[in-house]
Scaffold this active site. Structure first.
Site, mmCIF file in Angstrom:
data_model
loop_
_atom_site.group_PDB
_atom_site.id
_atom_site.type_symbol
_atom_site.label_atom_id
_atom_site.label_comp_id
_atom_site.label_asym_id
_atom_site.label_seq_id
_atom_site.Cartn_x
_atom_site.Cartn_y
_atom_site.Cartn_z
ATOM 1 N N ASP A 783 0.620 -1.099 0.135
ATOM 2 C CA ASP A 783 0.129 0.113 0.022
ATOM 3 C C ASP A 783 1.003 1.402 0.056
ATOM 4 O O ASP A 783 1.833 1.299 0.712
ATOM 5 C CB ASP A 783 -0.962 -0.068 1.473
ATOM 6 C CG ASP A 783 -2.206 0.966 1.273
ATOM 7 O OD1 ASP A 783 -1.948 1.918 0.326
ATOM 8 O OD2 ASP A 783 -3.241 0.536 1.538
ATOM 9 N N HIS A 785 -0.409 4.570 0.168
ATOM 10 C CA HIS A 785 -1.158 5.532 0.642
ATOM 11 C C HIS A 785 -0.942 6.126 1.850
ATOM 12 O O HIS A 785 -0.800 5.202 2.867
ATOM 13 C CB HIS A 785 -2.770 5.433 0.478
ATOM 14 C CG HIS A 785 -3.282 4.964 -0.988
ATOM 15 N ND1 HIS A 785 -3.036 3.706 -1.231
ATOM 16 C CD2 HIS A 785 -3.483 5.708 -1.868
ATOM 17 C CE1 HIS A 785 -3.456 3.641 -2.814
ATOM 18 N NE2 HIS A 785 -3.594 4.890 -3.026
ATOM 19 N N SER A 836 -4.668 -4.322 2.046
ATOM 20 C CA SER A 836 -3.933 -3.892 3.189
ATOM 21 C C SER A 836 -4.449 -4.840 4.389
ATOM 22 O O SER A 836 -3.719 -5.049 5.431
ATOM 23 C CB SER A 836 -3.797 -2.541 3.421
ATOM 24 O OG SER A 836 -3.195 -2.111 2.125
#
Length: 983
Positions: A783, A785, A836
């Site tokens: 991930d 972000h 995630s």
């Protein structure tokens, strides 16, 4: 009479027990201390050029008795599978010795040595099975990495050269009598894909078939099972040599009809454990593992530290954890190592092969898995010479370096897949596609996403597929030239390892009506699934997004037809995906971006609700659905949904008025939202992704609020919560969320110096800024972000917590090792995308395995209180707490660190999670009838003397009751909860 086919002996053995593969050939050869003369033998004594000592494959011809003896020793140690001494037995690697012409002879001789050894051992042990695996190494060249610092597109070898080299080696191994083909020590996935492509070509020519796990081999053909094994070289790393993660690697080769996949070489058991555990959880087939005997140490006798006695127990622990089906050793291991490994595995059962959901699994150097919760995947459209004048100009001028920036911009704007098209009359499309893809493969930020190879020319599509190490998408094939060509192209797409876009065309032309779209898509699906064996989850239908509002009545229902075709495909063609070129819908209004942006967003809103999975769209031409003015939205949806006969005329009229007032309208619109209170201006900027005024507005808010932190916890968090709500309801898309995150980042960056100054002022005034505790934070592996995590970090930092931020894409091993090294008090995990969640659960399991007791915080857009309770908390005996947003982080961490509040807080959290789990379990419980439930009630014999009468009944009013007494009995929890002050 039974019609069941006999089970292949290797498959039968794998069902029964753990299977053993041999150890290192090179290490064992070194123990013979052969001289240059012994390597050369009589035949090559006068060979000129380089020294031949170290060319192990040459020993298949000059010292075959030694190679055969080594194989026999491994079989006698307990190995079921021996690998041929042919790791570098193809002309690319042999070029280092000038022996390219000997490739076939050396590989065949290597296979014959192992075959003889296996036959001798089986003859001496009736009933025993010994298998010979043809070892196919990665070559000494890479096709994915640039070999020239001055030319990012340069490569050491090409796909076509690799296919030729591997093809010759495979023929030699088969002629020499191997039972299995093993492509091992894969460091460049593109090389491995070329190897398997060559193998399948040879199988076609020779009438052979693989033995794919869970599927029947082709009847009437000799079976040669295929195995693959990858290598990861960096201690503590999560990426291979070419940058791929474990999941990205698996997605890239998942098309191969493998019996097993695994890992070998480079790392010792301690370093390889987390990587093989991840692969074991991903791969729906047998898993092999044969690590090195630790990390290299040239001062030791074998060059490696792990002895037979130290290596075997570590692999046995993996066996007890159910991580593999096939085990052995690589560099530094010898026959005694294998004997000890066989002994250590006594009584252990093999790994249970997991079942996996039939999701579309793509990859660049990162994996992209499209789950039902994934919302919508945005395909960047600007790296297309037919759709972007800027990109076309750069490519035609040969300015590939600058053209790369167009693709990078698409990824930066939130594109999860990049569409690349080189169909231009003045271009050599195949050469341009090859060069551009080679350029972007060297750019990690671009290479992380899958590639959609887009062309109307099959030669260009093939050129693109030969450059992609990940699993990309072909755009497109169709039935317009008949079934034979459609099937042939589909088989090649599958062999190259790509998903495929199928256009709704057939021999009669393009489908425009709903009936034609259904008919062509169903026919294509059946051909692909039934005739080709194409995985249905890798089929992406494009039912043709056609232009509406053209003034032609027959076109009025085009948008509705697409939406309804999408709904029908999702309901009737299991696991198939739907995509389309979104900008086509608004082509009638080219030049009028206001109308086009509204049309794109409204169309996507309705199409996604019907099941649209992905679309080619310019992220910069998307309006937020919720932000489209209601009068504009009504006009647009009248056209898209064909709600009234005069819809086109009304939208055209509106469009003209917009064009005439464009400059004034923009100015007026800007003035209107700039007149709002600062809190609403910040929220508007976050939702719309406008950063032009964010510094100015953030500064105004800072002056208005008591502390800079209050701006973050107040209006900025309020705005991001709106963004989260819109994203969750499908009214915003990922590219828009990325823009919002950038605005938030800019606002927070402006406030940071003021918060630091606040701390310094406190210290200068003689105050104390005491560290409350140490918190480690990370966005989990897979991930990228981080905006939410960053905000939490700022909030905690402003409340005097020391924050150790490991960034994004952080492996479990790094999280846990850093937590121990830095002696942190709390670990916080963040993630935006659905995969995630699985990685967070993995971290929790590893914390439990390593005996940790630190509090674990879970946060991010896809997380929830229920998921944390049901899926993550049960894996870890320490406290696991879901944190809804940044405003809750401080009280949660404070309660977990404080000796006074920790135990009570943990108890409440455990009770809450137990209720969540019970509620979740209750959703699937079998209920009994009300009558039966009453019959099962607890029987209590009440006696009158045991039930004292109440002092009074009804209502008693207490006058002038002291509040000081009452205060002790007030439960403030509901008040704090309603005020969002829980924790």
């Amino acid at each position: 009479m039974s019609t069941e086919r006999p089970i292949h002996p290797l498959a039968a053995l794998l069902r029964e027990r753990i299977v053993f593969i041999d150890g290192a050939m090179g290490t064992t050869i070194q123990q013979y201390k052969l001289t240059e003369e012994q390597f050369r033998g009589e035949r090559f004594k006068d060979w000129t050029g380089k020294d031949l000592k170290g060319n192990n494959e040459l020993l298949n011809l000059t010292q075959p008795q030694i190679i055969e003896e080594i194989h026999r020793r491994y079989f006698e140690a307990g190995a079921d599978i021996a690998e041929t001494n042919t790791f570098n037995g193809q002309f690319i690697s042999l070029g280092d010795y000038g022996m390219e012409s000997l490739a076939y002879e050396l590989s065949r001789a290597g296979a014959e040595c192992a075959r003889r050894a296996a036959d001798v051992v089986m003859a001496a042990n009736p009933g025993r099975q010994c298998f010979v695996a043809g070892a196919i190494g990665p070559t000494t060249k890479t096709s994915s990495i640039s070999t020239d610092v001055n030319d990012a597109s340069a490569r050491g070898t090409t796909w076509d050269e690799l296919v030729r080299a591997y093809g010759e080696q495979v023929i030699a191994l088969l002629d020499g009598g191997v039972d299995i083909l093993l492509v091992e020590t894969i460091f460049d996935t593109l090389n491995a894909k070329a190897a398997f492509f060559a193998i399948q070509q040879i199988f076609d020519e020779r009438g052979l078939t693989a033995l794919p796990y869970g599927r029947e081999p082709e009847p009437g053909k000799r079976i040669v099972p295929l195995m693959a094994s990858v290598t990861f070289i960096q201690k503590g790393g999560t990426r291979g040599v070419t940058g791929q993660t474990v999941e990205a690697f698996w997605n890239s080769i998942s098309h191969v009809p493998l019996l097993s996949v695994g890992m070998n070489c480079a790392l010792g058991p301690a370093e390889m454990r987390p990587l093989i555990e991840e692969l074991s959880n991903l791969a729906p087939m047998y898993v092999s593992v044969y690590p090195n005997a630790g990390l290299p140490n040239p001062l030791l006798p074998t060059g490696f530290p792990e002895t037979p006695e130290s290596l075997a127990p570590q692999l046995a622990e993996w066996g007890r954890a159910g991580m593999f089906n096939i085990v052995g050793g690589c560099c530094g291991t010898t026959p005694p190592h294998i004997a000890k490994i066989v002994e250590a595995m006594g009584g252990l059962t093999p790994r249970t092969v997991p079942s996996v959901e039939p999701y579309l699994r793509l990859s660049g150097i990162d994996a992209l898995t499209l789950t039902p919760e994934a919302n919508f995947a945005n395909i960047g459209e600007r790296a297309n010479v037919t759709g972007s004048p800027k990109f076309a100009k750069l490519i035609l001028a040969g300015n590939y370096e600058e053209a790369v920036s167009v693709a990078r911009q698409q990824v930066d704007n939130g594109a999860q897949i990049i569409d690349v098209n080189m169909d231009e009359g003045m271009l050599d499309g195949a050469a341009a596609m090859t060069k551009f893809l080679n350029y972007i493969m060297t750019e990690p930020e671009i290479a992380r996403v899958p590639i959609m190879v887009d062309s109307s020319k099959w030669s260009v599509i093939e050129a693109g597929l030969k450059c992609i190490q990940g699993k990309g998408i072909v755009n497109s094939i169709s039935l317009k030239e008949g079934e034979e060509k459609f099937l042939a192209q589909a088989r090649l797409v599958q062999r190259y390892g790509a998903a495929v876009v199928v256009m709704a065309f057939d021999e009669q032309g393009q489908a425009d009506s709903l009936e034609r779209k259904r008919e062509i898509c169903q026919r294509s699906y059946r051909l692909l699934v039934d005739r080709v064996g194409f995985p249905p989850q890798d089929i992406i239908f494009d039912p043709n997004i056609l232009t509406v509002a053209t003034g032609i009545e027959e076109h009025n229902n085009y948008a509705v037809n697409f939406i309804e075709a999408t709904r029908w495909i999702k309901q009737n063609l299991p696991h198939a995906k739907v995509s389309g070129g979104v900008s086509n819908i608004s082509f009638s209004f080219r030049g009028n971006n206001t109308v086009r942006e509204a049309m794109h967003s409204a169309f996507l809103y309705h199409a996604i609700k019907a099941g649209l999975d992905m679309g080619i769209v310019n992220a910069g031409m998307l309006e937020v659905y919720e932000e489209i003015p209601k009068d504009t939205l009504a006009l647009v949806e009248d056209v898209l949904l064909n709600r009234r006969a005069d819809a086109t005329e009304r939208l055209v009229t509106f469009g003209e008025s917009v064009k005439q007032k464009a400059a004034g309208a923009v100015e007026k619109t800007t003035e209107e939202w700039r007149m709002l209170p600062v809190e609403q201006r910040l929220s508007h900027a976050l939702v719309k992704g406008i950063d032009a005024f964010v510094i100015q507005d953030t500064e105004e808010a800072r002056l208005k609020y008591d502390r800079p932190l209050h701006v973050i916890e107040g209006p900025l968090m309020d705005g991001m919560n709106v963004v989260g709500d819109l994203f969750g309801s499908g009214k915003m898309f990922l590219p828009q969320v990325v823009k919002s995150a950038r605005v938030m980042k800019k606002a927070v960056a402006h406030l940071l110096p003021f918060m630091e100054a606040e701390k310094e002022a406190t210290l200068a005034a003689g105050g104390e800024v005491r560290t409350q505790g140490r918190v480690l934070m990370a966005t989990v592996k897979g991930d990228v972000h981080d905006i939410g995590k960053n905000i939490v970090g700022v909030v905690l930092g402003c409340n005097n917590y020391e924050v150790i931020d490991l960034g994004v894409m952080v492996s479990c091993e790094k999280i846990l090792s850093t937590a121990r090294e830095k002696k942190v008090d709390v670990i916080g995990l963040s993630g935006l995308i659905t995969p995630s969640l699985d990685e967070m659960a993995h971290v929790a399991r590893e914390m439990e395995r390593e005996g940790m007791k630190l509090p674990l915080l879970i946060g991010g857009a896809t997380t929830s209180k229920a998921h944390t309770a049901v899926k993550i908390a049960p894996a870890y005996s320490g406290p696991v707490v879901h944190v809804l947003d940044a405003s809750r982080a401080v009280p949660v961490v404070s309660n977990l660190i404080s000796d006074e509040t920790r135990h009570a807080f943990e108890a409440r959290n455990r009770d809450d999670q137990a209720r969540s789990r019970a509620l979740h379990a209750g959703q699937t419980q079998q209920l009994i009838s009300f009558t039966e439930a009453r019959a099962k009630r607890t029987q209590i014999a009440w006696r009158a003397e045991d039930i004292p009468p109440p002092e009074f009944t009804g209502v008693r009013v207490l006058e002038d009751f002291p509040l000081a007494t009452l205060r002790e009995f007030i439960d403030w929890s509901p008040y704090f909860s309603c005020s969002k002050m829980a924790g």
